[in-house]
Design an enzyme around this catalytic site. Structure first.
Site, PDB file in Angstrom:
ATOM      1  N   THR A  40       0.839  -1.212   0.000  1.00 26.24           N
ATOM      2  CA  THR A  40       0.000   0.000   0.000  1.00 26.24           C
ATOM      3  C   THR A  40       0.869   1.256   0.000  1.00 26.24           C
ATOM      4  O   THR A  40       0.574   2.233  -0.697  1.00 26.24           O
ATOM      5  CB  THR A  40      -0.912  -0.006   1.248  1.00 26.24           C
ATOM      6  OG1 THR A  40      -1.687  -1.195   1.211  1.00 26.24           O
ATOM      7  CG2 THR A  40      -1.826   1.198   1.287  1.00 26.24           C
ATOM      8  N   HIS A  43       2.121   1.841  -3.387  1.00 27.68           N
ATOM      9  CA  HIS A  43       1.098   2.459  -4.256  1.00 27.68           C
ATOM     10  C   HIS A  43       1.036   3.967  -4.009  1.00 27.68           C
ATOM     11  O   HIS A  43       0.885   4.759  -4.937  1.00 27.68           O
ATOM     12  CB  HIS A  43      -0.287   1.867  -3.988  1.00 27.68           C
ATOM     13  CG  HIS A  43      -0.417   0.434  -4.383  1.00 27.68           C
ATOM     14  ND1 HIS A  43      -0.144  -0.021  -5.654  1.00 27.68           N
ATOM     15  CD2 HIS A  43      -0.788  -0.656  -3.677  1.00 27.68           C
ATOM     16  CE1 HIS A  43      -0.337  -1.328  -5.702  1.00 27.68           C
ATOM     17  NE2 HIS A  43      -0.723  -1.745  -4.513  1.00 27.68           N
ATOM     18  N   HIS A  63       1.542   2.106   8.017  1.00 25.36           N
ATOM     19  CA  HIS A  63       0.587   1.543   8.992  1.00 25.36           C
ATOM     20  C   HIS A  63       1.116   0.276   9.679  1.00 25.36           C
ATOM     21  O   HIS A  63       0.467  -0.248  10.561  1.00 25.36           O
ATOM     22  CB  HIS A  63      -0.756   1.247   8.314  1.00 25.36           C
ATOM     23  CG  HIS A  63      -0.626   0.332   7.130  1.00 25.36           C
ATOM     24  ND1 HIS A  63      -0.301   0.803   5.876  1.00 25.36           N
ATOM     25  CD2 HIS A  63      -0.727  -0.992   7.014  1.00 25.36           C
ATOM     26  CE1 HIS A  63      -0.221  -0.208   5.044  1.00 25.36           C
ATOM     27  NE2 HIS A  63      -0.472  -1.321   5.704  1.00 25.36           N
ATOM     28  N   CYS A  96     -22.220   0.466  13.153  1.00 28.97           N
ATOM     29  CA  CYS A  96     -22.995  -0.126  12.056  1.00 28.97           C
ATOM     30  C   CYS A  96     -23.381  -1.559  12.415  1.00 28.97           C
ATOM     31  O   CYS A  96     -22.927  -2.120  13.411  1.00 28.97           O
ATOM     32  CB  CYS A  96     -22.182  -0.097  10.754  1.00 28.97           C
ATOM     33  SG  CYS A  96     -20.815  -1.273  10.728  1.00 28.97           S
ATOM     34  N   LEU A 262      -7.289 -12.892  -1.388  1.00 32.18           N
ATOM     35  CA  LEU A 262      -6.738 -11.716  -0.700  1.00 32.18           C
ATOM     36  C   LEU A 262      -6.173 -10.713  -1.713  1.00 32.18           C
ATOM     37  O   LEU A 262      -6.312  -9.503  -1.568  1.00 32.18           O
ATOM     38  CB  LEU A 262      -5.628 -12.123   0.275  1.00 32.18           C
ATOM     39  CG  LEU A 262      -5.036 -10.948   1.046  1.00 32.18           C
ATOM     40  CD1 LEU A 262      -5.831 -10.687   2.319  1.00 32.18           C
ATOM     41  CD2 LEU A 262      -3.570 -11.140   1.377  1.00 32.18           C
ATOM     42  N   GLY A 263      -5.495 -11.223  -2.739  1.00 35.02           N
ATOM     43  CA  GLY A 263      -4.858 -10.372  -3.749  1.00 35.02           C
ATOM     44  C   GLY A 263      -5.885  -9.462  -4.402  1.00 35.02           C
ATOM     45  O   GLY A 263      -7.025  -9.870  -4.630  1.00 35.02           O
ATOM     46  N   ILE A 264      -5.459  -8.226  -4.672  1.00 30.43           N
ATOM     47  CA  ILE A 264      -6.395  -7.247  -5.244  1.00 30.43           C
ATOM     48  C   ILE A 264      -6.326  -7.339  -6.758  1.00 30.43           C
ATOM     49  O   ILE A 264      -5.342  -6.923  -7.375  1.00 30.43           O
ATOM     50  CB  ILE A 264      -6.056  -5.836  -4.733  1.00 30.43           C
ATOM     51  CG1 ILE A 264      -5.880  -5.935  -3.227  1.00 30.43           C
ATOM     52  CG2 ILE A 264      -7.093  -4.825  -5.227  1.00 30.43           C
ATOM     53  CD1 ILE A 264      -6.557  -5.007  -2.356  1.00 30.43           C
TER      54      ILE A 264
HETATM   55  P1  NAD Z   1       3.214  -8.462  -3.508  1.00 32.97           P
HETATM   56  O1  NAD Z   1       2.763  -7.576  -4.612  1.00 32.97           O
HETATM   57  O2  NAD Z   1       4.520  -8.197  -2.834  1.00 32.97           O
HETATM   58  O3  NAD Z   1       3.228  -9.973  -4.018  1.00 32.97           O
HETATM   59  C1  NAD Z   1       2.516 -10.441  -5.101  1.00 32.97           C
HETATM   60  C2  NAD Z   1       3.370 -11.509  -5.791  1.00 32.97           C
HETATM   61  O4  NAD Z   1       2.604 -12.095  -6.836  1.00 32.97           O
HETATM   62  C3  NAD Z   1       4.659 -10.942  -6.411  1.00 32.97           C
HETATM   63  O5  NAD Z   1       5.794 -11.607  -5.866  1.00 32.97           O
HETATM   64  C4  NAD Z   1       4.467 -11.230  -7.908  1.00 32.97           C
HETATM   65  O6  NAD Z   1       5.686 -11.544  -8.566  1.00 32.97           O
HETATM   66  C5  NAD Z   1       3.506 -12.434  -7.855  1.00 32.97           C
HETATM   67  N1  NAD Z   1       2.854 -12.727  -9.131  1.00 32.97           N
HETATM   68  C6  NAD Z   1       2.611 -11.912 -10.185  1.00 32.97           C
HETATM   69  N2  NAD Z   1       2.032 -12.605 -11.194  1.00 32.97           N
HETATM   70  C7  NAD Z   1       1.889 -13.884 -10.766  1.00 32.97           C
HETATM   71  C8  NAD Z   1       1.368 -15.066 -11.347  1.00 32.97           C
HETATM   72  N3  NAD Z   1       0.843 -15.082 -12.605  1.00 32.97           N
HETATM   73  N4  NAD Z   1       1.378 -16.209 -10.614  1.00 32.97           N
HETATM   74  C9  NAD Z   1       1.886 -16.219  -9.365  1.00 32.97           C
HETATM   75  N5  NAD Z   1       2.413 -15.117  -8.761  1.00 32.97           N
HETATM   76  C10 NAD Z   1       2.404 -13.975  -9.456  1.00 32.97           C
HETATM   77  O7  NAD Z   1       2.027  -8.460  -2.470  1.00 32.97           O
HETATM   78  P2  NAD Z   1       1.857  -8.782  -0.890  1.00 32.97           P
HETATM   79  O8  NAD Z   1       2.252  -7.603  -0.090  1.00 32.97           O
HETATM   80  O9  NAD Z   1       2.416 -10.122  -0.539  1.00 32.97           O
HETATM   81  O10 NAD Z   1       0.272  -8.859  -0.905  1.00 32.97           O
HETATM   82  C11 NAD Z   1      -0.381  -9.878  -1.638  1.00 32.97           C
HETATM   83  C12 NAD Z   1      -1.632  -9.366  -2.313  1.00 32.97           C
HETATM   84  O11 NAD Z   1      -2.623  -9.076  -1.315  1.00 32.97           O
HETATM   85  C13 NAD Z   1      -1.476  -8.072  -3.109  1.00 32.97           C
HETATM   86  O12 NAD Z   1      -2.328  -8.136  -4.253  1.00 32.97           O
HETATM   87  C14 NAD Z   1      -1.985  -7.013  -2.143  1.00 32.97           C
HETATM   88  O13 NAD Z   1      -2.461  -5.854  -2.818  1.00 32.97           O
HETATM   89  C15 NAD Z   1      -3.112  -7.751  -1.477  1.00 32.97           C
HETATM   90  N6  NAD Z   1      -3.507  -7.297  -0.130  1.00 32.97           N
HETATM   91  C16 NAD Z   1      -4.819  -7.399   0.176  1.00 32.97           C
HETATM   92  C17 NAD Z   1      -5.250  -7.080   1.444  1.00 32.97           C
HETATM   93  C18 NAD Z   1      -6.699  -7.246   1.791  1.00 32.97           C
HETATM   94  O14 NAD Z   1      -7.099  -6.826   2.880  1.00 32.97           O
HETATM   95  N7  NAD Z   1      -7.479  -7.882   0.926  1.00 32.97           N
HETATM   96  C19 NAD Z   1      -4.347  -6.638   2.417  1.00 32.97           C
HETATM   97  C20 NAD Z   1      -2.986  -6.571   2.076  1.00 32.97           C
HETATM   98  C21 NAD Z   1      -2.566  -6.917   0.794  1.00 32.97           C
HETATM   99 ZN    ZN Z   2     -18.882  -0.143  11.528  1.00 30.58          ZN
END
Ligand code: NAD
Ligand code: ZN
Length: 342
Positions: A40, A43, A63, A96, A262-264
């Site tokens: 984050t 970003h 954070h 809420c 989890l991944g965005i």
């Molecule tokens: P990061 O971006 O460091 O790791 C993502 C990894 O995915 C990288 O190492 C990248 O090389 C790999 N990747 C890319 N393409 C791929 C593919 N085709 N196959 C397999 N791997 C591939 O992220 P992070 O800090 O470990 O976080 C993981 C994810 O979770 C991110 O998308 C982040 O934005 C998200 N996130 C979500 C929340 C939530 O609350 N939902 C909270 C924190 C992070």
């Molecule tokens: Zn609330």
């Protein structure tokens, strides 16, 4: 105090002197000892579309942190100066329907530390008492600094039962690697982690992945044969944010399998819905950490032998934040710690 600040709309960050926050009656003032860099923060630094629509400069960012309580407000009990704490960076409304039924992690009015209010990349941070988590003295400071992303990993990896199961984790970023260690600790039969970055895959191996696979070069189906799997993965944890990775995951899940997301993913990510329907897959979106069950679980996991040490690859003095961010953005690191005080 010193703080890392997004000063104006656009790429870049500066370190500058800003006034220290003053705690209100329900707040706790924390002297930050260490903080760690999250995707984050990257970003916000690079000023992508998400940052442009979310962040209102000037803002102290960050954070993920561990610190020491220096002052508590007049309505605060049970917390005292000198205690080592981390904290939940999502501030919820408490009013809420979801908050009132104990699903605070799903509060639609969530505000983020270092996103919508002043953050932890500073000498001092002010947090409401509800969000402060006292860290056990058994837990090293640099590990406590990573509680926020470890919480994402614990929340996702404990969403479905992994005991005796074959687990596929797509994405060997810090959270994917921590999830590999958690799934092994929780008794998974095998944990396969995929990525396309050799440095990240090496970290996944160090964190206990049974197999860490470069999907740009190797085949997941051959890995299944190698592991003696006959029918596909039972549990999938999508932690890359890559539509290709999700699609690949759906292909190799066993019928009835369960996927935590989890991944965005990008807004226009598409999947073959017929694969999901005919395989009877369950998909669940994951946001943040459960308040505060995830915090409890991660503390217990660490005390019962879970180690995330290999994922913490670098430490920099806070002043060298630019170097630290450049390294993080290169993909050639795991978690990076910034040292503030003590
Ligand atoms: P990061 O971006 O460091 O790791 C993502 C990894 O995915 C990288 O190492 C990248 O090389 C790999 N990747 C890319 N393409 C791929 C593919 N085709 N196959 C397999 N791997 C591939 O992220 P992070 O800090 O470990 O976080 C993981 C994810 O979770 C991110 O998308 C982040 O934005 C998200 N996130 C979500 C929340 C939530 O609350 N939902 C909270 C924190 C992070
Ligand atoms: Zn609330």
């Amino acid at each position: 105090m010193r703080a890392i600040v997004k000063e104006a709309r656009g790429p870049g960050l500066v370190m500058k002197e800003v006034p220290a926050p003053a705690p209100g009656p329900d707040d706790v003032l924390i002297r930050v000892l260490k903080s760690s860099i999250c995707g984050t923060d990257v970003h916000i630094d690079t000023w992508d579309a998400w940052a442009a629509k979310t962040i209102e400069p000037p803002l102290v960012i960050g954070h993920e942190f561990v610190g020491e309580i220096v002052e508590v407000g007049s309505h605060v009990s049970g917390l005292k100066p000198g205690e080592i704490v981390s904290g939940e960076g999502h501030l919820v409304c408490g009013k809420c329907r979801n908050c009132l039924r104990g699903r605070m992690h799903m509060c639609p009015h969530t505000r983020g530390v270092g996103v919508n209010r002043p953050g932890a990349f500073a000498d001092y941070l002010c947090l409401p008492k509800t969000n402060v988590w006292v860290v056990s003295p058994q837990i090293p400071l640099q590990v406590a600094s990573c509680f926020d992303p470890l919480g994402n990993a614990v929340h996702t990896a404990t969403t479905f039962d992994v005991l005796g199961e074959d687990v596929l984790i797509t994405g060997a970023g810090p959270i994917g690697c921590m999830s590999a260690a958690i799934c092994r600790h929780a008794g998974a039969r095998s944990v396969v982690v995929t990525d396309v970055n050799p440095c990240r895959l090496e970290l996944a191996r160090k964190m206990g992945a049974t197999v860490a696979l470069d999907v740009s070069k190797e085949s997941l189906l051959e890995t299944e044969t190698f592991l003696g799997m006959k029918e596909g993965f039972d549990v999938g944890l999508e932690m890359s944010g890559s539509p290709r990775a999700l699609s690949q995951m759906i292909d190799v899940m066993f019928a009835g399998g369960r996927i935590a997301l989890l991944g965005i993913l990008p807004p226009d990510a598409s999947v073959d819905w017929t694969r999901i329907i005919f395989k009877g897959l369950t998909l669940k979106g994951i946001y943040g950490r459960k308040m505060y069950e995830t915090w409890y679980k991660m503390s217990v996991l660490l005390k019962s032998g879970l180690s995330i040490d290999p994922i913490i690859t670098h430490t920099f003095p806070a002043e060298s934040f630019r170097e630290a961010f450049d390294l993080m953005e290169s993909g050639q690191s795991g978690k990076i710690i910034l040292e503030w005080n003590g």
